[in-house]
Design a protein around this motif. Structure first.
Motif, PDB file in Angstrom:
ATOM      1  N   GLN A 226       0.816  -1.215   0.000  1.00 47.08           N
ATOM      2  CA  GLN A 226       0.000   0.000   0.000  1.00 47.08           C
ATOM      3  C   GLN A 226       0.850   1.266   0.000  1.00 47.08           C
ATOM      4  O   GLN A 226       0.421   2.303  -0.492  1.00 47.08           O
ATOM      5  CB  GLN A 226      -0.938   0.015   1.198  1.00 47.08           C
ATOM      6  CG  GLN A 226      -2.052  -0.989   1.103  1.00 47.08           C
ATOM      7  CD  GLN A 226      -2.942  -0.999   2.338  1.00 47.08           C
ATOM      8  OE1 GLN A 226      -2.857  -0.133   3.190  1.00 47.08           O
ATOM      9  NE2 GLN A 226      -3.795  -2.004   2.433  1.00 47.08           N
ATOM     10  N   LEU A 227       2.055   1.191   0.551  1.00 41.46           N
ATOM     11  CA  LEU A 227       2.885   2.392   0.650  1.00 41.46           C
ATOM     12  C   LEU A 227       3.986   2.483  -0.400  1.00 41.46           C
ATOM     13  O   LEU A 227       4.547   3.561  -0.588  1.00 41.46           O
ATOM     14  CB  LEU A 227       3.512   2.495   2.038  1.00 41.46           C
ATOM     15  CG  LEU A 227       2.596   2.984   3.145  1.00 41.46           C
ATOM     16  CD1 LEU A 227       3.371   3.188   4.431  1.00 41.46           C
ATOM     17  CD2 LEU A 227       1.888   4.277   2.759  1.00 41.46           C
ATOM     18  N   GLU A 228       4.312   1.404  -1.061  1.00 45.36           N
ATOM     19  CA  GLU A 228       5.355   1.467  -2.086  1.00 45.36           C
ATOM     20  C   GLU A 228       4.914   2.410  -3.203  1.00 45.36           C
ATOM     21  O   GLU A 228       3.845   2.251  -3.770  1.00 45.36           O
ATOM     22  CB  GLU A 228       5.672   0.073  -2.621  1.00 45.36           C
ATOM     23  CG  GLU A 228       6.445  -0.748  -1.623  1.00 45.36           C
ATOM     24  CD  GLU A 228       6.758  -2.154  -2.102  1.00 45.36           C
ATOM     25  OE1 GLU A 228       6.098  -2.643  -3.043  1.00 45.36           O
ATOM     26  OE2 GLU A 228       7.658  -2.770  -1.508  1.00 45.36           O
ATOM     27  N   GLY A 229       5.728   3.419  -3.452  1.00 48.17           N
ATOM     28  CA  GLY A 229       5.414   4.415  -4.473  1.00 48.17           C
ATOM     29  C   GLY A 229       4.487   5.517  -3.991  1.00 48.17           C
ATOM     30  O   GLY A 229       4.176   6.431  -4.746  1.00 48.17           O
ATOM     31  N   ALA A 230       4.037   5.446  -2.752  1.00 49.35           N
ATOM     32  CA  ALA A 230       3.124   6.460  -2.216  1.00 49.35           C
ATOM     33  C   ALA A 230       3.852   7.782  -1.989  1.00 49.35           C
ATOM     34  O   ALA A 230       5.075   7.823  -1.843  1.00 49.35           O
ATOM     35  CB  ALA A 230       2.510   5.974  -0.909  1.00 49.35           C
ATOM     36  N   ASP A 231       3.091   8.862  -1.931  1.00 48.15           N
ATOM     37  CA  ASP A 231       3.688  10.163  -1.647  1.00 48.15           C
ATOM     38  C   ASP A 231       3.842  10.352  -0.138  1.00 48.15           C
ATOM     39  O   ASP A 231       3.375   9.530   0.660  1.00 48.15           O
ATOM     40  CB  ASP A 231       2.870  11.293  -2.275  1.00 48.15           C
ATOM     41  CG  ASP A 231       1.454  11.410  -1.717  1.00 48.15           C
ATOM     42  OD1 ASP A 231       1.115  10.757  -0.702  1.00 48.15           O
ATOM     43  OD2 ASP A 231       0.664  12.176  -2.302  1.00 48.15           O
ATOM     44  N   ILE A 232       4.484  11.417   0.244  1.00 43.76           N
ATOM     45  CA  ILE A 232       4.778  11.666   1.651  1.00 43.76           C
ATOM     46  C   ILE A 232       3.501  11.841   2.477  1.00 43.76           C
ATOM     47  O   ILE A 232       3.459  11.461   3.641  1.00 43.76           O
ATOM     48  CB  ILE A 232       5.745  12.866   1.827  1.00 43.76           C
ATOM     49  CG1 ILE A 232       6.269  12.965   3.266  1.00 43.76           C
ATOM     50  CG2 ILE A 232       5.108  14.168   1.384  1.00 43.76           C
ATOM     51  CD1 ILE A 232       7.141  11.835   3.705  1.00 43.76           C
ATOM     52  N   ALA A 233       2.439  12.377   1.880  1.00 45.09           N
ATOM     53  CA  ALA A 233       1.175  12.553   2.604  1.00 45.09           C
ATOM     54  C   ALA A 233       0.587  11.202   3.015  1.00 45.09           C
ATOM     55  O   ALA A 233       0.090  11.046   4.141  1.00 45.09           O
ATOM     56  CB  ALA A 233       0.178  13.343   1.762  1.00 45.09           C
TER      57      ALA A 233
END
Length: 167
Positions: free
Chosen positions: A79-86
């Protein structure tokens, strides 16, 4: 480490992660995912690693079986791989709430739990020792982030414990 000291140190861990996230939000978006030659290939990778490792230890403290921990970690990581800082900030905030809920429910953190470790097999851990490791692990990787920022021509943010005391 008595419960109030563990709580105080966990407060520091949350504060330091927040300092790093707030600092990263002020930098160009490209910095977060910029590939570099370091211990991790991006700052985003470090943040995800720190996040999922914190989850591993919380689930261990809660007595979740190791095989189930691995499944949960795979889900959270994807879910977090490639996610933005927000998105990372939101995940960290939720995780810290989960830790505080655990800390509020357990008055004796000097008690032991039985858990399975991938290297050491089935063993007993003192809960406070696991929490101390979470905090120490976070300190180590926040240092990685500072070094990676310097490699990209940016400054880090001070997260030493002494800054937390006076904040």
């Amino acid at each position: 480490m008595e419960t109030s000291r563990v709580r105080k140190m966990y407060d520091y861990h949350v504060w330091a992660n927040h300092q790093v996230i707030e600092h990263l939000k002020q930098l160009p978006d490209s910095i977060f995912h910029q590939p570099i030659t370091s211990v991790f290939s991006t700052i985003s990778e470090v943040m995800v690693h720190l996040y999922v490792t914190d989850i591993i230890y919380l689930l261990t403290l809660k007595g979740v079986h190791y095989d189930d921990v691995l499944k949960i970690i795979d889900e959270q990581k994807s879910q977090l791989e490639g996610a933005d800082i927000a998105a990372v900030e939101k995940a960290y905030h939720k995780l810290s709430e989960d830790y505080y809920q655990f800390l509020n429910l357990h008055q004796n953190l000097e008690g032991t739990i039985k858990a399975e470790h991938p290297r050491y097999g089935k063993t007993e851990f003192v809960m406070a020792d696991i929490l101390h490791h979470v905090i120490n692990h976070g300190t180590y990787h926040r240092g990685n982030i500072t070094a990676m920022l310097h490699q990209q021509g940016e400054k880090g943010v001070p997260t030493d414990y002494i800054y937390h005391i006076f904040s």
